[in-house]
Enzyme design. Sequence first.
Site, PDB file in Angstrom:
ATOM      1  N   GLU A   1      -1.497  -1.878  -3.662  1.00  0.00           N
ATOM      2  CA  GLU A   1      -0.622  -1.747  -4.841  1.00  0.00           C
ATOM      3  C   GLU A   1      -0.823  -2.991  -5.726  1.00  0.00           C
ATOM      4  O   GLU A   1      -0.848  -4.112  -5.212  1.00  0.00           O
ATOM      5  CB  GLU A   1       0.830  -1.666  -4.356  1.00  0.00           C
ATOM      6  CG  GLU A   1       1.788  -1.218  -5.420  1.00  0.00           C
ATOM      7  CD  GLU A   1       3.168  -0.936  -4.814  1.00  0.00           C
ATOM      8  OE1 GLU A   1       3.689  -1.803  -4.082  1.00  0.00           O
ATOM      9  OE2 GLU A   1       3.720   0.143  -5.085  1.00  0.00           O
TER      10      GLU A   1
ATOM     11  N   ARG B   1       0.720   3.691  -2.354  1.00  0.00           N
ATOM     12  CA  ARG B   1       1.504   4.404  -3.380  1.00  0.00           C
ATOM     13  C   ARG B   1       0.590   5.028  -4.435  1.00  0.00           C
ATOM     14  O   ARG B   1      -0.630   4.862  -4.382  1.00  0.00           O
ATOM     15  CB  ARG B   1       2.586   3.517  -4.002  1.00  0.00           C
ATOM     16  CG  ARG B   1       3.656   3.070  -3.005  1.00  0.00           C
ATOM     17  CD  ARG B   1       4.982   2.808  -3.690  1.00  0.00           C
ATOM     18  NE  ARG B   1       6.021   2.415  -2.755  1.00  0.00           N
ATOM     19  CZ  ARG B   1       6.455   1.157  -2.600  1.00  0.00           C
ATOM     20  NH1 ARG B   1       5.954   0.192  -3.354  1.00  0.00           N
ATOM     21  NH2 ARG B   1       7.406   0.885  -1.728  1.00  0.00           N
TER      22      ARG B   1
HETATM   23  N1  ATP Z   1       6.059  -2.049  12.300  1.00  0.00           N
HETATM   24  C1  ATP Z   1       6.564  -3.243  11.960  1.00  0.00           C
HETATM   25  N2  ATP Z   1       7.413  -3.876  12.788  1.00  0.00           N
HETATM   26  C2  ATP Z   1       7.956  -5.065  12.482  1.00  0.00           C
HETATM   27  N3  ATP Z   1       7.701  -5.736  11.323  1.00  0.00           N
HETATM   28  C3  ATP Z   1       6.865  -5.164  10.469  1.00  0.00           C
HETATM   29  C4  ATP Z   1       6.245  -3.903  10.728  1.00  0.00           C
HETATM   30  N4  ATP Z   1       5.467  -3.590   9.666  1.00  0.00           N
HETATM   31  C5  ATP Z   1       5.598  -4.598   8.792  1.00  0.00           C
HETATM   32  N5  ATP Z   1       6.418  -5.554   9.268  1.00  0.00           N
HETATM   33  C6  ATP Z   1       6.831  -6.787   8.571  1.00  0.00           C
HETATM   34  O1  ATP Z   1       7.691  -6.363   7.504  1.00  0.00           O
HETATM   35  C7  ATP Z   1       7.430  -7.104   6.301  1.00  0.00           C
HETATM   36  C8  ATP Z   1       7.028  -6.139   5.187  1.00  0.00           C
HETATM   37  O2  ATP Z   1       5.798  -5.527   5.519  1.00  0.00           O
HETATM   38  P1  ATP Z   1       4.739  -5.085   4.432  1.00  0.00           P
HETATM   39  O3  ATP Z   1       4.487  -6.188   3.458  1.00  0.00           O
HETATM   40  O4  ATP Z   1       3.586  -4.497   5.171  1.00  0.00           O
HETATM   41  O5  ATP Z   1       5.572  -3.943   3.671  1.00  0.00           O
HETATM   42  P2  ATP Z   1       5.173  -3.007   2.451  1.00  0.00           P
HETATM   43  O6  ATP Z   1       5.689  -1.657   2.773  1.00  0.00           O
HETATM   44  O7  ATP Z   1       3.716  -3.115   2.174  1.00  0.00           O
HETATM   45  O8  ATP Z   1       6.008  -3.652   1.248  1.00  0.00           O
HETATM   46  P3  ATP Z   1       6.105  -3.221  -0.307  1.00  0.00           P
HETATM   47  O9  ATP Z   1       6.951  -1.994  -0.369  1.00  0.00           O
HETATM   48  O10 ATP Z   1       6.786  -4.364  -0.949  1.00  0.00           O
HETATM   49  O11 ATP Z   1       4.724  -3.020  -0.803  1.00  0.00           O
HETATM   50  C9  ATP Z   1       6.342  -8.113   6.654  1.00  0.00           C
HETATM   51  O12 ATP Z   1       6.973  -9.335   6.965  1.00  0.00           O
HETATM   52  C10 ATP Z   1       5.662  -7.499   7.896  1.00  0.00           C
HETATM   53  O13 ATP Z   1       5.112  -8.501   8.727  1.00  0.00           O
HETATM   54  N1  GNG Z   2      11.032   0.003 -10.308  1.00  0.00           N
HETATM   55  C1  GNG Z   2       9.926   0.130  -9.601  1.00  0.00           C
HETATM   56  N2  GNG Z   2       9.082   1.120  -9.900  1.00  0.00           N
HETATM   57  C2  GNG Z   2       7.932   1.326  -9.229  1.00  0.00           C
HETATM   58  O1  GNG Z   2       7.169   2.261  -9.527  1.00  0.00           O
HETATM   59  C3  GNG Z   2       7.641   0.416  -8.180  1.00  0.00           C
HETATM   60  N3  GNG Z   2       6.608   0.296  -7.325  1.00  0.00           N
HETATM   61  C4  GNG Z   2       6.847  -0.768  -6.559  1.00  0.00           C
HETATM   62  N4  GNG Z   2       8.010  -1.340  -6.922  1.00  0.00           N
HETATM   63  C5  GNG Z   2       8.551  -2.579  -6.352  1.00  0.00           C
HETATM   64  C6  GNG Z   2       9.052  -2.465  -4.956  1.00  0.00           C
HETATM   65  C7  GNG Z   2       8.725  -3.812  -4.382  1.00  0.00           C
HETATM   66  O2  GNG Z   2       9.756  -4.737  -4.726  1.00  0.00           O
HETATM   67  C8  GNG Z   2       7.468  -4.239  -5.103  1.00  0.00           C
HETATM   68  C9  GNG Z   2       6.176  -4.010  -4.344  1.00  0.00           C
HETATM   69  O3  GNG Z   2       6.096  -2.699  -3.887  1.00  0.00           O
HETATM   70  O4  GNG Z   2       7.462  -3.500  -6.318  1.00  0.00           O
HETATM   71  C10 GNG Z   2       8.538  -0.626  -7.918  1.00  0.00           C
HETATM   72  N5  GNG Z   2       9.670  -0.772  -8.611  1.00  0.00           N
END
Ligand code: ATP
Ligand code: GNG
Length: 257
Positions: A49, A121
């Site tokens: 993303e 996403r």
């Molecule tokens: N299965 C899991 N169990 C425990 N902790 C996790 C797990 N997966 C991710 N984490 C921890 O949770 C936090 C968020 O993870 P990550 O950055 O992968 O989320 P994301 O879904 O990519 O976030 P975003 O929506 O902001 O893009 C990080 O600190 C990661 O180390």
């Molecule tokens: N308003 C809004 N619209 C989007 O399409 C969108 N996609 C991601 N996010 C926010 C979530 C995490 O903080 C951070 C990284 O995922 O960005 C969004 N926020």
Amino acid sequence: MALSQRSASGPAPRRGPRRLSVEGNIAVGKSTFVKLLLKTFPEWHVSAEPITTWQNIQAVGTPIAGPPQSVGNLLDMMYQQPSRWSYTFQTFSFLSRLRTQLAPYPESLLQGQKPVHVFERSVYSDRYIFAKNLFENRFLNDVEWAVYQNWHSFLLQEFHSRILLDGFIYLQASPQVCLKRLRQRARAEEKGVQLGYLEQLHAQHEDWFIHKVTELHFETLKKAPVLVLDINEDFSEEAARQEELMTKVNTFVKNLG
Ligand SMILES: Nc1ncnc2c1ncn2[C@@H]1O[C@H](COP(=O)(O)OP(=O)(O)OP(=O)(O)O)[C@@H](O)[C@H]1O
Ligand SMILES: Nc1nc(=O)c2ncn([C@H]3C[C@H](O)[C@@H](CO)O3)c2[nH]1
């Protein structure tokens, strides 16, 4: 004649990689999961993303020499003042996702036997999760929501075949678990994110992928297969669980044809 030859030997083989989007709530663990995917299937390609693009909006066309200057952090502005900045944010998040989905495949991906391109996403979650939720909270007003949907539908129809996705992987965890992970990651812009917001986004995901009650405006999207994976548990030290998750993904991809 070509058509009859095809029907005799089954459908024409599809060219190009399978394209999947990994969807899920904020901090559910998409980036972490995608890293595991790449470790397991190193020949796959991942498009992350474009969050840094949102955090550093670049000035364009300035006569000053040197690297472009950041004129603001739109992610932060959206969280600080959602009524003022949500529409601007959604135009830019959509545009950056569209660019990502339109980008040519890397050469290395096309050389693989069964190429797979994974997106974090998509242009669809931009609308059916985030923008929809902002509208339902009145951070997008009627006019902004109508205008957003108008150009979203138009652009997706125009780019139709170039942005198609073959399926979705929905990473599911409770909003409480996401909040714990969000706090642990401690991204500065997300300081003010509360459980209520994660509950709303969770409900948007469940409506789309589980209850299938979200009104979708694209036929291909309605038919797209969805793999739901429960990632409430921490699998980082659990090799067996990791293998189980990766097997499910592999089977899902194989079944896409
Ligand atoms: N299965 C899991 N169990 C425990 N902790 C996790 C797990 N997966 C991710 N984490 C921890 O949770 C936090 C968020 O993870 P990550 O950055 O992968 O989320 P994301 O879904 O990519 O976030 P975003 O929506 O902001 O893009 C990080 O600190 C990661 O180390
Ligand atoms: N308003 C809004 N619209 C989007 O399409 C969108 N996609 C991601 N996010 C926010 C979530 C995490 O903080 C951070 C990284 O995922 O960005 C969004 N926020």
